[in-house]
Each structure stands twice: as structure tokens, then as C-alpha cells.
Write a protein that holds these residues in place. Structure first.
Motif, short mmCIF file in Angstrom:
data_model
loop_
_atom_site.label_atom_id
_atom_site.label_comp_id
_atom_site.label_asym_id
_atom_site.label_seq_id
_atom_site.Cartn_x
_atom_site.Cartn_y
_atom_site.Cartn_z
N GLU A 77 115.69 83.33 25.05
CA GLU A 77 114.58 84.28 24.94
C GLU A 77 113.55 83.80 23.92
O GLU A 77 112.34 83.83 24.19
CB GLU A 77 115.12 85.65 24.53
CG GLU A 77 114.04 86.71 24.46
CD GLU A 77 114.58 88.06 24.04
OE1 GLU A 77 113.74 88.96 23.86
OE2 GLU A 77 115.80 88.23 23.89
N LEU A 78 114.02 83.32 22.77
CA LEU A 78 113.12 82.81 21.74
C LEU A 78 112.37 81.58 22.25
O LEU A 78 111.16 81.46 22.08
CB LEU A 78 113.92 82.47 20.48
CG LEU A 78 113.14 82.00 19.27
CD1 LEU A 78 112.15 83.06 18.80
CD2 LEU A 78 114.11 81.64 18.13
N GLN A 79 113.08 80.68 22.91
CA GLN A 79 112.46 79.49 23.49
C GLN A 79 111.35 79.88 24.47
O GLN A 79 110.24 79.36 24.39
CB GLN A 79 113.52 78.65 24.21
CG GLN A 79 112.96 77.46 24.97
CD GLN A 79 113.96 76.85 25.93
OE1 GLN A 79 114.86 77.54 26.44
NE2 GLN A 79 113.83 75.57 26.17
N TYR A 80 111.65 80.79 25.38
CA TYR A 80 110.68 81.21 26.39
C TYR A 80 109.44 81.82 25.73
O TYR A 80 108.31 81.49 26.09
CB TYR A 80 111.32 82.22 27.34
CG TYR A 80 110.34 82.77 28.34
CD1 TYR A 80 109.99 82.03 29.46
CD2 TYR A 80 109.73 84.00 28.14
CE1 TYR A 80 109.07 82.51 30.38
CE2 TYR A 80 108.81 84.49 29.05
CZ TYR A 80 108.48 83.74 30.16
OH TYR A 80 107.57 84.23 31.05
N ARG A 81 109.65 82.71 24.78
CA ARG A 81 108.52 83.38 24.13
C ARG A 81 107.65 82.38 23.38
O ARG A 81 106.42 82.46 23.44
CB ARG A 81 109.01 84.49 23.22
CG ARG A 81 109.60 85.68 23.98
CD ARG A 81 110.07 86.77 23.04
NE ARG A 81 108.96 87.33 22.30
CZ ARG A 81 108.21 88.35 22.71
NH1 ARG A 81 108.45 88.93 23.85
NH2 ARG A 81 107.21 88.79 21.96
N MET A 82 108.26 81.46 22.65
CA MET A 82 107.47 80.49 21.88
C MET A 82 106.76 79.51 22.80
O MET A 82 105.61 79.15 22.55
CB MET A 82 108.35 79.77 20.87
CG MET A 82 108.77 80.69 19.73
SD MET A 82 109.53 79.86 18.33
CE MET A 82 110.87 79.02 19.10
N ASN A 91 112.85 72.55 22.54
CA ASN A 91 114.16 72.07 22.93
C ASN A 91 115.20 73.10 22.52
O ASN A 91 115.41 73.35 21.34
CB ASN A 91 114.42 70.72 22.27
CG ASN A 91 115.75 70.12 22.65
OD1 ASN A 91 116.80 70.71 22.42
ND2 ASN A 91 115.69 68.93 23.22
N LEU A 92 115.87 73.71 23.51
CA LEU A 92 116.83 74.78 23.23
C LEU A 92 117.98 74.29 22.37
O LEU A 92 118.38 74.96 21.42
CB LEU A 92 117.35 75.39 24.53
CG LEU A 92 118.37 76.51 24.37
CD1 LEU A 92 117.76 77.68 23.59
CD2 LEU A 92 118.89 76.96 25.71
N GLN A 93 118.52 73.12 22.67
CA GLN A 93 119.65 72.61 21.89
C GLN A 93 119.24 72.39 20.43
O GLN A 93 119.96 72.75 19.52
CB GLN A 93 120.18 71.32 22.49
CG GLN A 93 121.41 70.79 21.76
CD GLN A 93 122.01 69.58 22.44
OE1 GLN A 93 121.47 69.05 23.39
NE2 GLN A 93 123.14 69.14 21.92
N ALA A 101 115.78 78.17 10.16
CA ALA A 101 114.56 78.49 10.89
C ALA A 101 113.41 77.63 10.38
O ALA A 101 112.48 77.33 11.12
CB ALA A 101 114.23 79.97 10.76
N GLN A 102 113.49 77.20 9.12
CA GLN A 102 112.44 76.35 8.56
C GLN A 102 112.34 75.03 9.32
O GLN A 102 111.24 74.51 9.50
CB GLN A 102 112.68 76.09 7.07
CG GLN A 102 111.51 75.41 6.39
CD GLN A 102 110.23 76.23 6.44
OE1 GLN A 102 110.24 77.40 6.06
NE2 GLN A 102 109.15 75.65 6.89
N GLU A 103 113.47 74.50 9.79
CA GLU A 103 113.43 73.29 10.61
C GLU A 103 112.61 73.51 11.87
O GLU A 103 111.83 72.66 12.27
CB GLU A 103 114.85 72.86 11.01
CG GLU A 103 115.52 71.96 10.05
CD GLU A 103 116.84 71.41 10.59
OE1 GLU A 103 117.01 71.28 11.83
OE2 GLU A 103 117.70 71.12 9.76
N LEU A 104 112.81 74.66 12.50
CA LEU A 104 112.05 75.01 13.70
C LEU A 104 110.56 75.12 13.37
O LEU A 104 109.70 74.60 14.08
CB LEU A 104 112.57 76.31 14.29
CG LEU A 104 111.80 76.91 15.45
CD1 LEU A 104 111.77 75.98 16.65
CD2 LEU A 104 112.40 78.26 15.84
N ILE A 105 110.25 75.79 12.28
CA ILE A 105 108.86 75.96 11.85
C ILE A 105 108.21 74.61 11.60
O ILE A 105 107.10 74.34 12.06
CB ILE A 105 108.79 76.86 10.60
CG1 ILE A 105 109.23 78.28 10.95
CG2 ILE A 105 107.40 76.85 9.98
CD1 ILE A 105 109.58 79.14 9.74
N ASP A 106 108.90 73.72 10.88
CA ASP A 106 108.37 72.39 10.58
C ASP A 106 108.15 71.58 11.85
O ASP A 106 107.14 70.87 11.98
CB ASP A 106 109.29 71.64 9.62
CG ASP A 106 109.34 72.25 8.23
OD1 ASP A 106 108.42 73.04 7.88
OD2 ASP A 106 110.30 71.95 7.49
#
Length: 127
Positions: A77-82, A91-93, A101-106
């Protein structure tokens, strides 16, 4: 479903929270620290919506995504929305295995910069 059709608000015990989708032109024009700040606010809001908490309660640095409560279904769901909101491939994996979450933000900040190396929707993915 378009970005406009995605719910831009959610309810918590503290009241209604509005998710502000970042403007892609602004993200491409600002420097990395400002882009990271904008994406931090957005990712916190999206995570807060999934977790049912206000964005300021989302721990972006101290816990892996799985420990935050992001599993495969909520990760999709998060992947789809972003992807819909930001127009990048997430990348879902990588999302699910992120140390924080900071890794995702970066990662998003790098993809959405003026010379982002990330894959935009519709772009060919290198082999």
C-alpha cells in the motif's frame, strides 16, 4: 486510480491529518537538505496513515520498517501510494528491509533531485 483519487486525509485519536503530496517541480529545484525535509514530512504522513498515528509520532531513525509495523500488505500500500504521488518506482523489498524510514526518505531524495538516478514511471529499467 490517480493521485487525486488517493485519500489525502486520515483520522487519528488526535483528529484529522492531511497528507500534503510534494510538488515534483519543487523537489527537483531545491537542494538536497530541503528536498529531504519535504520528503520526511510526506513519508511521515504516509506512514502515520498506515499506522493510525500522527506524523510527529513516526520514528524515522530508530527502528527498521518491520519494527514500525510495516509488513508486506502495508508495504505494498505504501509503495503504491508513493509511486502514484511521486512518479518513481519504489522497490518493495528495499522498502520492507530498510533499516529505518530515513533510508527510504534518503533514497527518494536522491531519486527526485535534478540529477536523480532513480527510475521514473515509464522509464526503461537498465538490465
Amino acid at each position: 486510480m490517480t493521485t487525486q483519487q488517493l485519500s489525502q486525509t486520515y483520522e487519528t485519536d488526535s483528529g484529522t491529518v492531511r497528507i500534503h503530496t510534494p510538488d515534483l517541480a519543487v523537489l527537483a529545484a531545491v537542494d538536497l537538505p530541503e528536498r529531504t525535509r519535504i520528503l520526511d514530512r510526506y513519508v511521515r504522513a504516509e506512514l502515520g496513515r498506515i499506522l493510525g498515528i500522527t506524523p510527529d509520532l513516526v520514528d524515522t531513525t530508530g527502528r527498521p520498517m518491520g519494527c514500525l509495523g510495516i509488513g508486506s500488505i502495508s508495504g505494498i500500500e505504501l509503495q503504491y501510494r508513493m509511486e502514484a504521488a511521486l512518479g518513481v518506482d519504489v522497490n518493495l523489498q528495499r522498502l520492507l528491509l530498510a533499516n529505518s524510514a530515513q533510508e527510504l526518505i534518503d533514497c527518494l531524495a536522491g531519486q527526485l533531485g535534478p540529477s536523480g538516478t532513480g527510475h521514473r514511471h515509464g522509464s526503461p529499467v537498465p538490465a
